[in-house]
Design a protein around this motif. Sequence first.
Motif, PDB file in Angstrom:
ATOM      1  N   LEU A 198       6.147  18.268  -2.909  1.00 40.56           N
ATOM      2  CA  LEU A 198       5.073  18.849  -2.109  1.00 40.56           C
ATOM      3  C   LEU A 198       4.222  17.765  -1.447  1.00 40.56           C
ATOM      4  O   LEU A 198       3.099  18.008  -1.069  1.00 40.56           O
ATOM      5  N   TYR A 199       4.766  16.588  -1.325  1.00 45.32           N
ATOM      6  CA  TYR A 199       4.051  15.488  -0.693  1.00 45.32           C
ATOM      7  C   TYR A 199       5.049  14.513  -0.077  1.00 45.32           C
ATOM      8  O   TYR A 199       6.232  14.525  -0.408  1.00 45.32           O
ATOM      9  N   VAL A 200       4.547  13.674   0.815  1.00 45.45           N
ATOM     10  CA  VAL A 200       5.349  12.607   1.416  1.00 45.45           C
ATOM     11  C   VAL A 200       4.565  11.308   1.272  1.00 45.45           C
ATOM     12  O   VAL A 200       3.350  11.285   1.508  1.00 45.45           O
ATOM     13  N   GLU A 201       5.225  10.251   0.877  1.00 43.61           N
ATOM     14  CA  GLU A 201       4.576   8.955   0.718  1.00 43.61           C
ATOM     15  C   GLU A 201       4.973   8.016   1.849  1.00 43.61           C
ATOM     16  O   GLU A 201       6.126   7.995   2.271  1.00 43.61           O
ATOM     17  N   ILE A 202       3.991   7.241   2.318  1.00 45.16           N
ATOM     18  CA  ILE A 202       4.249   6.155   3.256  1.00 45.16           C
ATOM     19  C   ILE A 202       4.006   4.854   2.503  1.00 45.16           C
ATOM     20  O   ILE A 202       2.882   4.583   2.062  1.00 45.16           O
ATOM     21  N   ARG A 203       5.054   4.085   2.310  1.00 46.33           N
ATOM     22  CA  ARG A 203       4.956   2.824   1.566  1.00 46.33           C
ATOM     23  C   ARG A 203       4.995   1.642   2.540  1.00 46.33           C
ATOM     24  O   ARG A 203       5.860   1.585   3.415  1.00 46.33           O
ATOM     25  N   LEU A 204       4.069   0.733   2.350  1.00 38.80           N
ATOM     26  CA  LEU A 204       3.988  -0.465   3.190  1.00 38.80           C
ATOM     27  C   LEU A 204       4.491  -1.671   2.420  1.00 38.80           C
ATOM     28  O   LEU A 204       4.151  -1.862   1.258  1.00 38.80           O
ATOM     29  N   GLY A 264       0.816  -1.199   0.000  1.00 38.00           N
ATOM     30  CA  GLY A 264       0.000   0.000   0.000  1.00 38.00           C
ATOM     31  C   GLY A 264       0.854   1.255   0.000  1.00 38.00           C
ATOM     32  O   GLY A 264       2.000   1.248   0.455  1.00 38.00           O
ATOM     33  N   VAL A 265       0.292   2.343  -0.542  1.00 38.60           N
ATOM     34  CA  VAL A 265       0.961   3.643  -0.563  1.00 38.60           C
ATOM     35  C   VAL A 265      -0.014   4.689  -0.041  1.00 38.60           C
ATOM     36  O   VAL A 265      -1.136   4.811  -0.538  1.00 38.60           O
ATOM     37  N   PHE A 266       0.395   5.431   0.964  1.00 36.38           N
ATOM     38  CA  PHE A 266      -0.420   6.497   1.546  1.00 36.38           C
ATOM     39  C   PHE A 266       0.308   7.819   1.323  1.00 36.38           C
ATOM     40  O   PHE A 266       1.465   7.984   1.727  1.00 36.38           O
ATOM     41  N   THR A 267      -0.359   8.761   0.678  1.00 38.11           N
ATOM     42  CA  THR A 267       0.258  10.037   0.318  1.00 38.11           C
ATOM     43  C   THR A 267      -0.230  11.147   1.235  1.00 38.11           C
ATOM     44  O   THR A 267      -1.436  11.322   1.428  1.00 38.11           O
ATOM     45  N   ILE A 268       0.698  11.885   1.803  1.00 38.11           N
ATOM     46  CA  ILE A 268       0.396  13.056   2.625  1.00 38.11           C
ATOM     47  C   ILE A 268       0.809  14.294   1.837  1.00 38.11           C
ATOM     48  O   ILE A 268       1.991  14.502   1.563  1.00 38.11           O
ATOM     49  N   LYS A 269      -0.176  15.103   1.457  1.00 37.95           N
ATOM     50  CA  LYS A 269       0.100  16.297   0.669  1.00 37.95           C
ATOM     51  C   LYS A 269       0.359  17.492   1.572  1.00 37.95           C
ATOM     52  O   LYS A 269      -0.175  17.600   2.670  1.00 37.95           O
ATOM     53  N   ALA A 270       1.197  18.423   1.078  1.00 39.21           N
ATOM     54  CA  ALA A 270       1.497  19.642   1.822  1.00 39.21           C
ATOM     55  C   ALA A 270       0.295  20.572   1.805  1.00 39.21           C
ATOM     56  O   ALA A 270      -0.464  20.614   0.827  1.00 39.21           O
ATOM     57  N   ALA A 292      11.610  10.938  -0.447  1.00 37.17           N
ATOM     58  CA  ALA A 292      10.399  11.511   0.166  1.00 37.17           C
ATOM     59  C   ALA A 292       9.449  10.424   0.640  1.00 37.17           C
ATOM     60  O   ALA A 292       8.268  10.674   0.843  1.00 37.17           O
ATOM     61  N   SER A 293       9.956   9.222   0.844  1.00 40.47           N
ATOM     62  CA  SER A 293       9.103   8.107   1.226  1.00 40.47           C
ATOM     63  C   SER A 293       9.525   7.522   2.567  1.00 40.47           C
ATOM     64  O   SER A 293      10.713   7.277   2.803  1.00 40.47           O
TER      65      SER A 293
END
Length: 250
Positions: free
Chosen positions: A47-53, A31-37, A125-126
Amino acid sequence: MKTLFEEIKASIKNNYNQDRSFWRPVLPWGGVFTIKAGRKAVSCTPLYVEIRLKNTCTIDGFLMLLYVILHENENFPRELSLHLGREFVDCFLYLMDTYSFTTVKLLWIWDKMEKQQYKSEVHKASLIIDLFGNEHDNFTKNLENLMSTIQESYCSNWRCPIRVQEDQQRTININPPQEIPHGNLIRLAVAELFCSRIELCEERGCGGLREFSQRVFCHGAPPFVVLNMQHWKSEDLAYVPYYLDLSDHK
């Protein structure tokens, strides 16, 4: 829009249709969860950070089972809230109903798991979270309040160095029998763990008889249990009984 549980029921109901797309009993891998600025963020790249599972198979199956259990019985959400918290259960059901699989995995990781249970690293950025391990460590181990059991024992020898003992377990570990007895192996193994019995005391120089009381749940009968049977052979698990007696509960 149908909820995930409604889709599951429809898929099972249409099991005989050749063109059906059958429900898979696990969540999608990873899964990939994106946090936008936000708007007030300082201009930067990215302008974003990704959380990769990664390696989420250690929780995917159990999270789906937990979801189905909560929907199958109207009393389970209330009973499970006593152990996991009402806010967690409500949020979990909403995210699963709306197919937010990555978010529900992050909910489990950050709300129920301890940090040392998974590996994390930052690459550009991940933020990468790796759940490599096994189902017991990443799922059932985090339900200790739900699965905790206790058993007391008393030795007949007054000179026994530890006459009264308590054995508390956070998970239900079921070991295969040493010998092949007649009857259902799983039911017999469960009975061996939970039932009262008398054995020779193993304390050094004692020689007395130790009487074990019935094993009971520390916090009352849970809405469901998970048996840790990692030492069993697959052929011994070919037949699973319809119900099991656990501490006077079925």
